[in-house]
Design a protein around this motif. Structure first.
Motif, short mmCIF file in Angstrom:
data_model
loop_
_atom_site.label_atom_id
_atom_site.label_comp_id
_atom_site.label_asym_id
_atom_site.label_seq_id
_atom_site.Cartn_x
_atom_site.Cartn_y
_atom_site.Cartn_z
N GLY A 27 49.97 32.25 4.62
CA GLY A 27 51.27 31.65 4.92
C GLY A 27 51.34 30.15 4.80
O GLY A 27 52.29 29.53 5.28
N ASN A 28 50.32 29.53 4.18
CA ASN A 28 50.31 28.06 4.04
C ASN A 28 51.50 27.57 3.23
O ASN A 28 52.00 28.27 2.35
CB ASN A 28 49.01 27.59 3.39
N VAL A 29 51.92 26.34 3.53
CA VAL A 29 53.05 25.72 2.86
C VAL A 29 52.55 24.51 2.08
O VAL A 29 51.79 23.70 2.61
CB VAL A 29 54.12 25.28 3.88
N GLU A 30 52.97 24.40 0.81
CA GLU A 30 52.51 23.32 -0.06
C GLU A 30 53.69 22.66 -0.75
O GLU A 30 54.58 23.35 -1.27
CB GLU A 30 51.57 23.90 -1.11
N LEU A 31 53.70 21.34 -0.75
CA LEU A 31 54.72 20.60 -1.50
C LEU A 31 54.36 20.63 -2.97
O LEU A 31 53.26 20.24 -3.35
CB LEU A 31 54.79 19.15 -0.99
N LEU A 32 55.28 21.09 -3.81
CA LEU A 32 55.05 21.11 -5.25
C LEU A 32 55.61 19.86 -5.92
O LEU A 32 55.00 19.31 -6.83
CB LEU A 32 55.69 22.35 -5.88
N ASN A 33 56.79 19.42 -5.47
CA ASN A 33 57.44 18.28 -6.11
C ASN A 33 58.46 17.70 -5.15
O ASN A 33 58.94 18.38 -4.24
CB ASN A 33 58.14 18.74 -7.40
N VAL A 34 58.78 16.43 -5.34
CA VAL A 34 59.81 15.76 -4.56
C VAL A 34 60.59 14.84 -5.48
O VAL A 34 60.02 14.20 -6.36
CB VAL A 34 59.21 14.99 -3.35
N GLU A 35 61.90 14.82 -5.30
CA GLU A 35 62.77 13.92 -6.06
C GLU A 35 63.55 13.08 -5.07
O GLU A 35 64.19 13.61 -4.16
CB GLU A 35 63.74 14.72 -6.94
N VAL A 36 63.48 11.76 -5.24
CA VAL A 36 64.21 10.83 -4.37
C VAL A 36 65.45 10.33 -5.10
O VAL A 36 65.66 10.62 -6.27
CB VAL A 36 63.31 9.64 -3.95
N GLY A 37 66.30 9.58 -4.38
CA GLY A 37 67.49 9.01 -5.01
C GLY A 37 68.58 10.02 -5.23
O GLY A 37 69.44 9.85 -6.09
N LYS A 38 68.58 11.09 -4.47
CA LYS A 38 69.60 12.13 -4.60
C LYS A 38 70.78 11.81 -3.68
O LYS A 38 70.67 11.02 -2.76
CB LYS A 38 69.01 13.50 -4.24
N THR A 39 71.90 12.45 -3.94
CA THR A 39 73.10 12.28 -3.12
C THR A 39 73.48 13.61 -2.51
O THR A 39 72.96 14.67 -2.89
CB THR A 39 74.29 11.75 -3.94
N LYS A 40 74.44 13.55 -1.63
CA LYS A 40 74.98 14.75 -0.98
C LYS A 40 75.51 15.74 -2.01
O LYS A 40 75.48 16.94 -1.81
CB LYS A 40 76.10 14.33 -0.03
N TYR A 41 75.97 15.23 -3.14
CA TYR A 41 76.64 16.07 -4.14
C TYR A 41 75.74 16.57 -5.26
O TYR A 41 76.17 17.39 -6.06
CB TYR A 41 77.84 15.30 -4.72
N ASP A 42 74.50 16.10 -5.33
CA ASP A 42 73.59 16.56 -6.37
C ASP A 42 73.22 18.02 -6.13
O ASP A 42 72.81 18.39 -5.02
CB ASP A 42 72.32 15.71 -6.41
N PRO A 43 73.35 18.87 -7.15
CA PRO A 43 72.99 20.29 -6.97
C PRO A 43 71.48 20.47 -6.89
O PRO A 43 70.71 19.66 -7.41
CB PRO A 43 73.55 20.96 -8.23
N LEU A 44 71.08 21.53 -6.22
CA LEU A 44 69.67 21.89 -6.17
C LEU A 44 69.33 22.69 -7.41
O LEU A 44 69.46 23.90 -7.46
CB LEU A 44 69.38 22.75 -4.93
N GLY A 45 68.93 22.00 -8.44
CA GLY A 45 68.61 22.65 -9.70
C GLY A 45 67.12 22.89 -9.82
O GLY A 45 66.36 22.63 -8.90
#
Length: 105
Positions: free
Chosen positions: A82-100
């Motif tokens: 059940g471990n959790v791993e971060l694969l990627n992170v994107e900064v500079g997003k806004t409230k309106y940016d879709p989760l693509g």
């Protein structure tokens, strides 16, 4: 059917839950290391997921003021730890940016 789930496919964007926030907290140190920032405000607001040999999640996180970050996270199946791993992170997003989809290496 609108609620039909395609195996291996991504769900639609949903409001974050307590479980989503727990997953975000589990990778917060990794996020701060990758972005070289400390997040005082760090609240999951939206997510999408994909059931594979575990659970992939794309999560929109409110980081204060008008700042948002998008996380790509993998959670192993409970029988695999059940471990959790971060694969990627994107900064500079806004409230309106879709989760693509995230670019994977």
């Amino acid at each position: 059917m609108a609620d039909e789930v395609i195996l291996g496919g991504w769900t639609g964007t949903q409001d974050a839950t307590e479980e989503t926030q727990k997953i975000c907290e589990a990778v917060k140190d990794q996020v701060e290391q990758r972005t070289n920032q400390k997040y005082v405000v760090y609240k999951a607001v939206k997510f999408r997921d994909q059931l594979v040999a575990g659970l992939k999640l794309n999560i929109k996180v409110f980081a204060g003021e008008e700042d948002y970050i998008h996380l790509s996270v993998f959670q192993q199946l409970p029988c695999k730890g059940g471990n959790v791993e971060l694969l990627n992170v994107e900064v500079g997003k806004t409230k309106y940016d879709p989760l693509g989809p995230f670019p994977y290496c």
